[in-house]
Design a protein around this motif. Structure first.
Motif, PDB file in Angstrom:
ATOM      1  N   GLU A 102     -12.254  62.044 -35.466  1.00  0.00           N
ATOM      2  CA  GLU A 102     -11.156  61.665 -34.540  1.00  0.00           C
ATOM      3  C   GLU A 102     -10.907  60.216 -34.195  1.00  0.00           C
ATOM      4  OE1 GLU A 102     -11.060  63.619 -30.928  1.00  0.00           O
ATOM      5  OE2 GLU A 102     -10.868  65.692 -31.746  1.00  0.00           O
ATOM      6  N   GLU A 103     -12.153  59.688 -34.233  1.00  0.00           N
ATOM      7  CA  GLU A 103     -12.439  58.159 -33.901  1.00  0.00           C
ATOM      8  C   GLU A 103     -12.343  57.299 -35.260  1.00  0.00           C
ATOM      9  OE1 GLU A 103     -12.331  56.729 -31.150  1.00  0.00           O
ATOM     10  OE2 GLU A 103     -12.808  58.159 -29.684  1.00  0.00           O
ATOM     11  N   GLU A 104     -12.685  58.239 -36.485  1.00  0.00           N
ATOM     12  CA  GLU A 104     -12.481  57.451 -37.773  1.00  0.00           C
ATOM     13  C   GLU A 104     -13.771  56.678 -38.085  1.00  0.00           C
ATOM     14  OE1 GLU A 104      -8.744  55.795 -38.296  1.00  0.00           O
ATOM     15  OE2 GLU A 104      -7.800  57.743 -38.623  1.00  0.00           O
ATOM     16  N   LEU A 105     -14.874  57.136 -37.503  1.00  0.00           N
ATOM     17  CA  LEU A 105     -16.174  56.520 -37.846  1.00  0.00           C
ATOM     18  C   LEU A 105     -16.439  56.132 -39.153  1.00  0.00           C
ATOM     19  CD1 LEU A 105     -18.586  57.581 -35.040  1.00  0.00           C
ATOM     20  CD2 LEU A 105     -16.999  56.060 -34.926  1.00  0.00           C
ATOM     21  N   GLU A 106     -16.950  54.961 -39.412  1.00  0.00           N
ATOM     22  CA  GLU A 106     -17.525  54.544 -40.855  1.00  0.00           C
ATOM     23  C   GLU A 106     -18.836  55.099 -41.351  1.00  0.00           C
ATOM     24  OE1 GLU A 106     -16.946  50.253 -41.302  1.00  0.00           O
ATOM     25  OE2 GLU A 106     -14.624  50.331 -40.800  1.00  0.00           O
ATOM     26  N   ASP A 107     -19.647  55.248 -40.457  1.00  0.00           N
ATOM     27  CA  ASP A 107     -21.037  55.467 -40.677  1.00  0.00           C
ATOM     28  C   ASP A 107     -21.696  57.062 -39.958  1.00  0.00           C
ATOM     29  OD1 ASP A 107     -21.544  53.027 -41.953  1.00  0.00           O
ATOM     30  OD2 ASP A 107     -21.291  51.990 -40.134  1.00  0.00           O
ATOM     31  N   GLY A 108     -22.209  57.582 -40.716  1.00  0.00           N
ATOM     32  CA  GLY A 108     -22.988  58.713 -40.340  1.00  0.00           C
ATOM     33  C   GLY A 108     -24.309  58.358 -39.949  1.00  0.00           C
ATOM     34  N   SER A 182     -18.066  51.535 -31.294  1.00  0.00           N
ATOM     35  CA  SER A 182     -19.415  52.135 -30.851  1.00  0.00           C
ATOM     36  C   SER A 182     -19.738  51.842 -29.455  1.00  0.00           C
ATOM     37  CB  SER A 182     -20.422  51.413 -32.010  1.00  0.00           C
ATOM     38  OG  SER A 182     -20.737  50.047 -31.568  1.00  0.00           O
ATOM     39  N   GLY A 183     -18.993  51.090 -28.846  1.00  0.00           N
ATOM     40  CA  GLY A 183     -19.092  50.904 -27.415  1.00  0.00           C
ATOM     41  C   GLY A 183     -18.367  51.980 -26.635  1.00  0.00           C
ATOM     42  N   ARG A 188     -17.678  58.987 -25.022  1.00  0.00           N
ATOM     43  CA  ARG A 188     -16.939  60.421 -24.922  1.00  0.00           C
ATOM     44  C   ARG A 188     -17.517  61.344 -25.366  1.00  0.00           C
ATOM     45  NH1 ARG A 188     -12.109  61.157 -29.435  1.00  0.00           N
ATOM     46  NH2 ARG A 188     -11.346  63.406 -28.637  1.00  0.00           N
ATOM     47  N   VAL A 189     -18.629  61.261 -26.139  1.00  0.00           N
ATOM     48  CA  VAL A 189     -19.161  62.569 -26.723  1.00  0.00           C
ATOM     49  C   VAL A 189     -20.025  63.032 -25.723  1.00  0.00           C
ATOM     50  CG1 VAL A 189     -21.314  63.127 -28.149  1.00  0.00           C
ATOM     51  CG2 VAL A 189     -19.666  61.716 -28.972  1.00  0.00           C
ATOM     52  N   LEU A 190     -20.616  62.312 -24.838  1.00  0.00           N
ATOM     53  CA  LEU A 190     -21.618  62.518 -23.867  1.00  0.00           C
ATOM     54  C   LEU A 190     -20.657  63.057 -22.601  1.00  0.00           C
ATOM     55  CD1 LEU A 190     -24.125  59.629 -23.717  1.00  0.00           C
ATOM     56  CD2 LEU A 190     -24.514  61.931 -24.428  1.00  0.00           C
ATOM     57  N   GLY A 191     -19.352  62.563 -22.507  1.00  0.00           N
ATOM     58  CA  GLY A 191     -18.684  62.902 -21.316  1.00  0.00           C
ATOM     59  C   GLY A 191     -19.060  62.406 -19.938  1.00  0.00           C
ATOM     60  N   CYS A 192     -19.091  60.891 -20.199  1.00  0.00           N
ATOM     61  CA  CYS A 192     -19.573  59.947 -19.258  1.00  0.00           C
ATOM     62  C   CYS A 192     -18.544  59.315 -18.389  1.00  0.00           C
ATOM     63  CB  CYS A 192     -20.506  58.839 -19.725  1.00  0.00           C
ATOM     64  SG  CYS A 192     -21.248  57.804 -18.537  1.00  0.00           S
ATOM     65  N   SER A 193     -18.585  59.406 -17.004  1.00  0.00           N
ATOM     66  CA  SER A 193     -17.778  58.928 -16.399  1.00  0.00           C
ATOM     67  C   SER A 193     -18.375  57.717 -15.635  1.00  0.00           C
ATOM     68  CB  SER A 193     -17.148  59.774 -15.028  1.00  0.00           C
ATOM     69  OG  SER A 193     -16.347  59.157 -14.207  1.00  0.00           O
ATOM     70  N   ASP A 194     -17.905  56.542 -15.860  1.00  0.00           N
ATOM     71  CA  ASP A 194     -18.553  55.379 -15.473  1.00  0.00           C
ATOM     72  C   ASP A 194     -18.216  55.087 -14.025  1.00  0.00           C
ATOM     73  OD1 ASP A 194     -19.817  52.938 -15.204  1.00  0.00           O
ATOM     74  OD2 ASP A 194     -18.279  52.003 -16.620  1.00  0.00           O
ATOM     75  N   VAL A 195     -19.404  55.114 -13.317  1.00  0.00           N
ATOM     76  CA  VAL A 195     -19.523  55.051 -11.709  1.00  0.00           C
ATOM     77  C   VAL A 195     -19.941  53.764 -11.216  1.00  0.00           C
ATOM     78  CG1 VAL A 195     -19.251  57.509 -11.266  1.00  0.00           C
ATOM     79  CG2 VAL A 195     -21.618  56.327 -11.342  1.00  0.00           C
ATOM     80  N   MET A 196     -20.266  52.873 -12.154  1.00  0.00           N
ATOM     81  CA  MET A 196     -20.825  51.757 -11.896  1.00  0.00           C
ATOM     82  C   MET A 196     -20.120  50.739 -10.745  1.00  0.00           C
ATOM     83  SD  MET A 196     -23.303  49.201 -12.315  1.00  0.00           S
ATOM     84  CE  MET A 196     -24.071  49.824 -13.888  1.00  0.00           C
TER      85      MET A 196
END
Length: 338
Positions: A102-108, A182-183, A188-196
């Motif tokens: 979905e993100e069209e990454l270039e590297d595996g 990459s940032g 998104r994979v982890l499902g992280c909600s930034d609460v900083m």
């Protein structure tokens, strides 16, 4: 850098093959990796590299477990025990696979999933590592082609403090912030909600910078210069929406010996979490003072204390201001005549 004993309890490696412009493919390992010396060295190198990087994001799991299912899978693995480690790692790998397309990454790369005891803390580590071709030598001195995992530039890495997750800490999830896609994609994979809480972290950073210039015993002009550079740099980051990276901040602010400032910013006792975007309001004390009393309000540049424009007399509890502008003089004169 944290110095703790690591005990690897589970480890598996899958492979994501991805070339630019083509769909990704996934090769899944059927069973966990042996928990031998090589497994421990892999995990320790991953942990050390992660700890050495200051560009990290922090948070907790998103509440929507349909869109972000990792928290649900962990509960099935750790609480209900209906999902074993291999199945957990496979579901995670398939999520990486889907989002990579979905993100069209270039590297595996090689997807490492490991459960690790760090002292008394239970953690889950995930990382997508590239590989480099090399040559090894066996016991009979034969040369063999081999692939080495590349820890210098991981495509992504994350750490979940499972103990903190069980306690419902405010922040128990961290990930490396890379540049560009990459940032964000691994967040998104982890499902992280930034609460900083940027305001709180910025205040701690300002206090640490103030303590640093005191500890270095800098001359007043040099002290002001360091704090002014810090303000200007942090203000630029804030305007750009870019996170603080300790190493880069130290180079900009104290180029003479950046490692001294970097070490203080990273120190455990400093308790500044990297990866936040500076709060512009909170960095003002680096260059100016502001205060108010019952019948007055005052703001002046920090450098005024050293130039003589502002003088504080502790004995009489007074501030003396020099260079009063003409318009204010006229207003005061008129008030005095009245």
């Amino acid at each position: 850098m944290r110095t703790v004993d690591h005990t690897v309890t589970h480890l598996i490696v899958h492979t994501l093959t991805k070339a630019a412009g083509s769909p990704a493919s996934l090769a899944l390992r059927a069973a966990p990796c042996p928990l031998d010396g090589a497994a421990l060295r892999l995990v320790e190198r991953l942990c050390a590299h992660y700890d050495s990087r200051s560009a990290k994001g922090f948070g907790r799991f998103e509440e929507d477990e349909e869109a972000f299912p990792l928290a649900r899978w962990l509960r099935e693995h750790l609480v209900a025990e209906s999902l074993d480690f291999v199945a957990l790692s496979r579901q995670f790998a398939e999520r990486v696979h889907a989002i990579a397309d979905e993100e069209e990454l270039e590297d595996g790369g090689h997807l490492v999933v490991a459960r690790v005891r760090e002292g008394d803390t239970d953690t889950l580590w995930t990382a997508l590592l590239g590989g480099s071709e090399g040559v090894s030598i066996n016991g009979t001195l034969d040369l063999l082609d081999c692939t080495h995992l590349d820890f210098t530039t991981p495509h992504a890495a994350g750490r979940i403090d499972l103990s903190g997750w069980r306690r419902d800490d405010e922040r128990y999830l961290g990930f490396l912030r890379g540049r560009g896609k990459s940032g964000t994609w691994f967040k998104r994979v982890l499902g992280c909600s930034d609460v900083m809480v940027a305001l709180q972290e910025t205040k701690k950073l300002v206090a640490t910078l103030d303590r640093f210039v005191d500890t270095e015993r800098l001359a007043p002009a040099a002290r002001d210069s360091v704090l002014e550079r810090a303000h200007d740099y942090l203000d630029t980051l804030s305007e750009a929406g870019a996170p603080v990276v300790f190493e880069e901040l130290a180079r900009e602010v104290f180029p003479e010996q950046p490692e001294r400032l970097d070490a203080l910013l990273r120190a455990a006792e400093t308790k500044i979490a990297p990866g936040f975007i500076p709060n512009r309001r909170a960095i003002r004390p680096l260059v100016r003072f502001s205060a108010s009393g019952e019948n007055w309000k005052l703001e002046f540049e920090r450098s005024g204390l050293h130039s003589g424009a502002v003088h504080y007399d502790r004995a009489t509890d007074t501030l003396v201001l020099s260079g009063v502008p003409d318009y204010l003089k006229r207003m005061l004169d008129e008030e005095d005549k009245g």
